[in-house]
Design a protein around this motif. Structure first.
Motif, PDB file in Angstrom:
ATOM      1  N   ASP A  78      -0.898  58.620  -3.595  1.00 39.76           N
ATOM      2  CA  ASP A  78      -1.818  58.873  -2.483  1.00 39.76           C
ATOM      3  C   ASP A  78      -3.168  58.201  -2.705  1.00 39.76           C
ATOM      4  O   ASP A  78      -3.729  57.594  -1.779  1.00 39.76           O
ATOM      5  N   LEU A  79      -3.711  58.292  -3.912  1.00 41.73           N
ATOM      6  CA  LEU A  79      -5.012  57.676  -4.190  1.00 41.73           C
ATOM      7  C   LEU A  79      -4.934  56.156  -4.143  1.00 41.73           C
ATOM      8  O   LEU A  79      -5.858  55.500  -3.649  1.00 41.73           O
ATOM      9  N   LEU A  80      -3.842  55.588  -4.631  1.00 46.17           N
ATOM     10  CA  LEU A  80      -3.696  54.135  -4.556  1.00 46.17           C
ATOM     11  C   LEU A  80      -3.639  53.665  -3.111  1.00 46.17           C
ATOM     12  O   LEU A  80      -4.255  52.653  -2.754  1.00 46.17           O
ATOM     13  N   GLU A  81      -2.918  54.385  -2.283  1.00 43.11           N
ATOM     14  CA  GLU A  81      -2.866  54.040  -0.857  1.00 43.11           C
ATOM     15  C   GLU A  81      -4.260  54.112  -0.247  1.00 43.11           C
ATOM     16  O   GLU A  81      -4.681  53.212   0.481  1.00 43.11           O
ATOM     17  N   GLU A  82      -4.978  55.185  -0.545  1.00 46.36           N
ATOM     18  CA  GLU A  82      -6.347  55.341  -0.041  1.00 46.36           C
ATOM     19  C   GLU A  82      -7.248  54.186  -0.499  1.00 46.36           C
ATOM     20  O   GLU A  82      -8.135  53.752   0.232  1.00 46.36           O
ATOM     21  N   ALA A  83      -6.997  53.685  -1.690  1.00 48.42           N
ATOM     22  CA  ALA A  83      -7.824  52.625  -2.269  1.00 48.42           C
ATOM     23  C   ALA A  83      -7.409  51.230  -1.810  1.00 48.42           C
ATOM     24  O   ALA A  83      -8.034  50.247  -2.196  1.00 48.42           O
ATOM     25  N   GLY A  84      -6.339  51.126  -1.038  1.00 54.03           N
ATOM     26  CA  GLY A  84      -5.872  49.813  -0.609  1.00 54.03           C
ATOM     27  C   GLY A  84      -5.007  49.134  -1.654  1.00 54.03           C
ATOM     28  O   GLY A  84      -4.986  47.913  -1.754  1.00 54.03           O
ATOM     29  N   SER A  85      -4.274  49.920  -2.401  1.00 55.48           N
ATOM     30  CA  SER A  85      -3.374  49.396  -3.417  1.00 55.48           C
ATOM     31  C   SER A  85      -2.032  50.095  -3.265  1.00 55.48           C
ATOM     32  O   SER A  85      -1.772  50.737  -2.247  1.00 55.48           O
ATOM     33  N   SER A  86      -1.189  49.964  -4.266  1.00 55.31           N
ATOM     34  CA  SER A  86       0.114  50.631  -4.232  1.00 55.31           C
ATOM     35  C   SER A  86       0.664  50.722  -5.650  1.00 55.31           C
ATOM     36  O   SER A  86       0.129  50.111  -6.580  1.00 55.31           O
ATOM     37  N   THR A  87       1.763  51.436  -5.787  1.00 57.28           N
ATOM     38  CA  THR A  87       2.379  51.575  -7.106  1.00 57.28           C
ATOM     39  C   THR A  87       2.875  50.234  -7.634  1.00 57.28           C
ATOM     40  O   THR A  87       2.946  50.043  -8.843  1.00 57.28           O
ATOM     41  N   ASP A  88       3.193  49.298  -6.754  1.00 53.32           N
ATOM     42  CA  ASP A  88       3.625  47.965  -7.183  1.00 53.32           C
ATOM     43  C   ASP A  88       2.499  47.173  -7.834  1.00 53.32           C
ATOM     44  O   ASP A  88       2.745  46.156  -8.471  1.00 53.32           O
ATOM     45  N   HIS A  89       1.262  47.634  -7.663  1.00 56.76           N
ATOM     46  CA  HIS A  89       0.099  46.924  -8.184  1.00 56.76           C
ATOM     47  C   HIS A  89      -0.527  47.601  -9.416  1.00 56.76           C
ATOM     48  O   HIS A  89      -1.595  47.215  -9.859  1.00 56.76           O
ATOM     49  N   ILE A  90       0.158  48.622  -9.958  1.00 55.31           N
ATOM     50  CA  ILE A  90      -0.369  49.285 -11.149  1.00 55.31           C
ATOM     51  C   ILE A  90      -0.311  48.325 -12.328  1.00 55.31           C
ATOM     52  O   ILE A  90       0.718  47.710 -12.600  1.00 55.31           O
ATOM     53  N   LEU A  91      -1.435  48.207 -13.004  1.00 56.06           N
ATOM     54  CA  LEU A  91      -1.528  47.341 -14.180  1.00 56.06           C
ATOM     55  C   LEU A  91      -1.302  48.114 -15.466  1.00 56.06           C
ATOM     56  O   LEU A  91      -0.616  47.644 -16.372  1.00 56.06           O
TER      57      LEU A  91
END
Length: 116
Positions: free
Chosen positions: A49-62
């Motif tokens: 949820d926080l990644l979506e809010e931030a304009g990111s996604s689980t596919d972009h986790i470093l």
């Protein structure tokens, strides 16, 4: 350079964005009746949820740092983690045993991701 902060309190921000990178505050789910598996599932949902809010996604986790209260819960946490990450790009990951802020917290996740 611009630094964006959202969900800020007197102590911290839930999301910090800088130079194309998203930093999430530590995610916990410390309901006393939840075991390590449920707490891990709830933490991962918060991360999504926080990644979506931030304009990111689980596919972009470093990178993810996972803190567990007791290494006896390592296998249960990994069971949930492995199912969650199965169809996703795998981030760098560390897992350590750590004293938590409250006894009811069994796991905490700290996440760094790239923006989309």
């Amino acid at each position: 350079m611009t630094i964006e902060r959202s969900g800020s309190t007197d102590r911290m921000s839930k999301i910090v964005k800088h130079n194309g990178t998203v930093y999430l505050c530590g995610q916990t789910a410390g309901e006393a009746e939840w075991d390590i598996c449920e707490q891990t599932r709830q933490c991962l949902k918060k991360v999504e949820d926080l990644l979506e809010e931030a304009g990111s996604s689980t596919d972009h986790i470093l990178s993810v740092t996972i803190y567990v209260r007791d290494m006896k819960d390592f296998a249960g946490m990994n069971q949930v983690w492995d199912a969650w990450v199965a169809d996703k790009p795998k981030p760098a990951r560390a897992c350590v045993e750590s004293r938590m802020a409250r006894d009811s917290i069994l796991v905490e996740l700290s996440v760094i991701a790239a923006e989309k």
